[in-house]
Scaffold this motif. Structure first.
Motif, PDB file in Angstrom:
ATOM      1  N   ARG A  61      -4.927  10.757  25.314  1.00 13.45           N
ATOM      2  CA  ARG A  61      -3.841  10.704  26.297  1.00 13.45           C
ATOM      3  C   ARG A  61      -2.503  10.328  25.666  1.00 13.45           C
ATOM      4  NH1 ARG A  61      -6.438   6.738  30.546  1.00 13.45           N
ATOM      5  NH2 ARG A  61      -7.137   5.870  28.557  1.00 13.45           N
ATOM      6  N   GLY A  62      -2.514   9.326  24.786  1.00 13.08           N
ATOM      7  CA  GLY A  62      -1.261   8.930  24.152  1.00 13.08           C
ATOM      8  C   GLY A  62      -0.704  10.028  23.267  1.00 13.08           C
ATOM      9  N   ASP A  63      -1.559  10.636  22.446  1.00 10.54           N
ATOM     10  CA  ASP A  63      -1.097  11.706  21.569  1.00 10.54           C
ATOM     11  C   ASP A  63      -0.688  12.939  22.363  1.00 10.54           C
ATOM     12  OD1 ASP A  63      -1.346  10.275  19.251  1.00 10.54           O
ATOM     13  OD2 ASP A  63      -3.374  10.970  18.805  1.00 10.54           O
ATOM     14  N   TYR A  64      -1.348  13.172  23.488  1.00 12.25           N
ATOM     15  CA  TYR A  64      -0.959  14.283  24.361  1.00 12.25           C
ATOM     16  C   TYR A  64       0.475  14.102  24.850  1.00 12.25           C
ATOM     17  CZ  TYR A  64      -0.822  17.015  28.740  1.00 12.25           C
ATOM     18  OH  TYR A  64      -0.465  17.862  29.748  1.00 12.25           O
ATOM     19  N   LEU A  65       0.804  12.895  25.279  1.00 11.01           N
ATOM     20  CA  LEU A  65       2.170  12.628  25.732  1.00 11.01           C
ATOM     21  C   LEU A  65       3.166  12.750  24.585  1.00 11.01           C
ATOM     22  CD1 LEU A  65       1.491   9.591  28.091  1.00 11.01           C
ATOM     23  CD2 LEU A  65       2.017  11.945  28.758  1.00 11.01           C
ATOM     24  N   ARG A  66       2.799  12.246  23.416  1.00 11.66           N
ATOM     25  CA  ARG A  66       3.691  12.362  22.267  1.00 11.66           C
ATOM     26  C   ARG A  66       3.902  13.823  21.879  1.00 11.66           C
ATOM     27  NH1 ARG A  66       1.417   7.222  21.199  1.00 11.66           N
ATOM     28  NH2 ARG A  66      -0.538   8.077  20.408  1.00 11.66           N
ATOM     29  N   ALA A  67       2.856  14.636  21.996  1.00  7.74           N
ATOM     30  CA  ALA A  67       2.990  16.058  21.678  1.00  7.74           C
ATOM     31  C   ALA A  67       3.992  16.730  22.613  1.00  7.74           C
ATOM     32  CB  ALA A  67       1.629  16.753  21.777  1.00  7.74           C
ATOM     33  N   ILE A  68       3.915  16.401  23.901  1.00  2.69           N
ATOM     34  CA  ILE A  68       4.848  16.990  24.859  1.00  2.69           C
ATOM     35  C   ILE A  68       6.283  16.596  24.527  1.00  2.69           C
ATOM     36  CG2 ILE A  68       5.581  16.963  27.273  1.00  2.69           C
ATOM     37  CD1 ILE A  68       2.621  16.687  28.028  1.00  2.69           C
ATOM     38  N   VAL A  69       6.484  15.322  24.217  1.00  3.61           N
ATOM     39  CA  VAL A  69       7.837  14.849  23.909  1.00  3.61           C
ATOM     40  C   VAL A  69       8.370  15.537  22.653  1.00  3.61           C
ATOM     41  CG1 VAL A  69       9.181  12.843  23.189  1.00  3.61           C
ATOM     42  CG2 VAL A  69       7.548  12.643  25.070  1.00  3.61           C
ATOM     43  N   ARG A  70       7.553  15.625  21.611  1.00  7.36           N
ATOM     44  CA  ARG A  70       8.005  16.244  20.355  1.00  7.36           C
ATOM     45  C   ARG A  70       8.353  17.714  20.560  1.00  7.36           C
ATOM     46  NH1 ARG A  70       3.728  14.797  15.741  1.00  7.36           N
ATOM     47  NH2 ARG A  70       5.155  16.130  14.557  1.00  7.36           N
ATOM     48  N   LEU A  71       7.483  18.423  21.261  1.00  3.07           N
ATOM     49  CA  LEU A  71       7.730  19.853  21.457  1.00  3.07           C
ATOM     50  C   LEU A  71       8.926  20.085  22.383  1.00  3.07           C
ATOM     51  CD1 LEU A  71       4.056  21.111  21.684  1.00  3.07           C
ATOM     52  CD2 LEU A  71       5.706  21.658  19.895  1.00  3.07           C
ATOM     53  N   ARG A 131      12.691  22.201  21.614  1.00  5.22           N
ATOM     54  CA  ARG A 131      12.974  23.440  22.331  1.00  5.22           C
ATOM     55  C   ARG A 131      14.480  23.644  22.447  1.00  5.22           C
ATOM     56  NH1 ARG A 131       8.796  25.192  26.200  1.00  5.22           N
ATOM     57  NH2 ARG A 131      10.510  26.097  27.418  1.00  5.22           N
ATOM     58  N   GLU A 132      14.944  24.862  22.192  1.00  7.89           N
ATOM     59  CA  GLU A 132      16.378  25.150  22.304  1.00  7.89           C
ATOM     60  C   GLU A 132      16.856  25.042  23.735  1.00  7.89           C
ATOM     61  OE1 GLU A 132      17.340  28.873  20.573  1.00  7.89           O
ATOM     62  OE2 GLU A 132      16.745  28.303  18.534  1.00  7.89           O
ATOM     63  N   ASP A 133      15.990  25.432  24.693  1.00  3.64           N
ATOM     64  CA  ASP A 133      16.425  25.422  26.086  1.00  3.64           C
ATOM     65  C   ASP A 133      16.336  24.034  26.715  1.00  3.64           C
ATOM     66  OD1 ASP A 133      13.671  25.494  25.878  1.00  3.64           O
ATOM     67  OD2 ASP A 133      13.370  26.658  27.716  1.00  3.64           O
ATOM     68  N   LEU A 134      15.410  23.207  26.270  1.00  2.26           N
ATOM     69  CA  LEU A 134      15.211  21.893  26.859  1.00  2.26           C
ATOM     70  C   LEU A 134      15.696  20.750  25.973  1.00  2.26           C
ATOM     71  CD1 LEU A 134      11.532  22.349  28.154  1.00  2.26           C
ATOM     72  CD2 LEU A 134      13.622  22.490  29.506  1.00  2.26           C
ATOM     73  N   GLY A 135      15.681  20.955  24.679  1.00  8.16           N
ATOM     74  CA  GLY A 135      15.897  19.882  23.726  1.00  8.16           C
ATOM     75  C   GLY A 135      17.175  19.093  23.878  1.00  8.16           C
TER      76      GLY A 135
END
Length: 300
Positions: free
Chosen positions: A267-277, A281-285
């Motif tokens: 769960r923790g790494d899943y959240l970190r993955a979302i934040v990193r990606l 992102r050019e559109d969201l970053g």
């Protein structure tokens, strides 16, 4: 070209797990369908296989996994609605998943472990080498791990596993490989494997991560493999037999990965993955990074 050096074209994605670490979210939704930003995790995995030239994909599923099939199928009603609205951008995103690869599905039935899930693929794979991609590990497309593994297998034959150096305190969470160096910095010869050893018993700090390119000889070994750690048929145990006697199915090599990996099984790494990606992102970053800075500095 010998059998062990055939061109690889098929990928197997085991996706029959219950996703208990993400309950209650996964009570009715497959864990592989949990979104990573705006795509389900499983789509990243299929895209990786296709990018490596493996467009024939077999997904090993189980009960309550029908949404996986639906995601990679056409949705004519949704496509028609988006067409009427003139929403070409979202229409393209919807159609992208159904056009990615030639998808096949087989049910595992009883959840008897990763080794058993791989064995379920035997009728589809036949006598060809094939790739196995686990959905919990997302590999950044800028770091083409699977393509490198395919290249090594086609040159050396046998099987190739993905390895990553981890802290000794973390090795008990992974399968672990005993290795010998080769003439290449990122390629090692695997001489032994053990599933989730204690740090004091681990032969190295090289952990197996969720990418494999396997010789079909592994199927016959898996048919005879007794349940191991956790009462499950372990793929690591079958690979240990291949590493111990290359006459069975060729040598076992490891590709040491030092790139970007996103672990969505925790769960923790899943959240970190979302934040990193999302940050990249050019559109969201830009907006997301600005908000994140404010949140960390002002509200934490």
């Amino acid at each position: 070209m010998s059998e062990s050096h055939q061109r690889i074209s098929k990928a197997v994605i085991p996706a029959a797990g219950l996703g208990t670490r993400f309950l209650p979210a996964t009570k009715a939704t497959p864990k592989e369908m949990l979104p990573v930003v705006d795509k389900p995790a499983i789509q990243y995995v299929v895209e990786e296989a296709v990018a490596a030239g493996l467009s024939d994909v077999l997904m090993v599923t189980g009960r309550n996994k029908r949404p996986l099939e639906d995601h990679f199928d056409r949705n004519y009603e949704l496509e028609e609605a988006l067409t009427r609205k003139g929403d070409a951008e979202r229409l393209a995103k919807v159609q992208e998943s159904s056009d990615l690869a030639t998808m096949h599905y087989v049910r595992q039935g009883d959840p008897k472990g990763l080794g058993h899930a791989v064995l379920c693929a035997a009728p589809h794979v036949g006598d060809q080498p094939f790739a196995v991609l686990l959905g919990d590990d997302l590999i950044d497309p800028r770091d083409p791990l699977l393509s490198r593994m395919v290249d090594v297998q086609e040159r050396e034959g046998g099987s190739v596993i993905a390895l990553m150096e981890v802290e000794p305190s973390q090795i008990h969470l992974y399968g672990c490989a005993a290795v010998e160096s080769t003439g290449e910095d990122d390629v090692v010869r695997v001489t032994g494997l053990v599933e989730k050893p204690e740090a004091s018993e681990a032969p190295s700090n090289y952990a197996i991560i969720g990418r494999y390119v396997l010789d079909p000889a592994v199927f016959e070994i898996l048919r005879k493999t007794e349940p191991g750690r956790g009462g499950e048929i372990q793929l690591t145990d079958a690979l240990q037999m291949l590493a111990a006697d290359e006459k069975i199915g060729g040598p076992v090599h490891g590709v040491v990965f030092k790139g970007r990996r996103y672990d969505t099984g925790d769960r923790g790494d899943y959240l970190r993955a979302i934040v990193r990606l999302a940050c990249e992102r050019e559109d969201l970053g830009p907006n997301f990074r600005a908000w994140l800075r404010r949140y960390v500095t002002e509200e934490m």
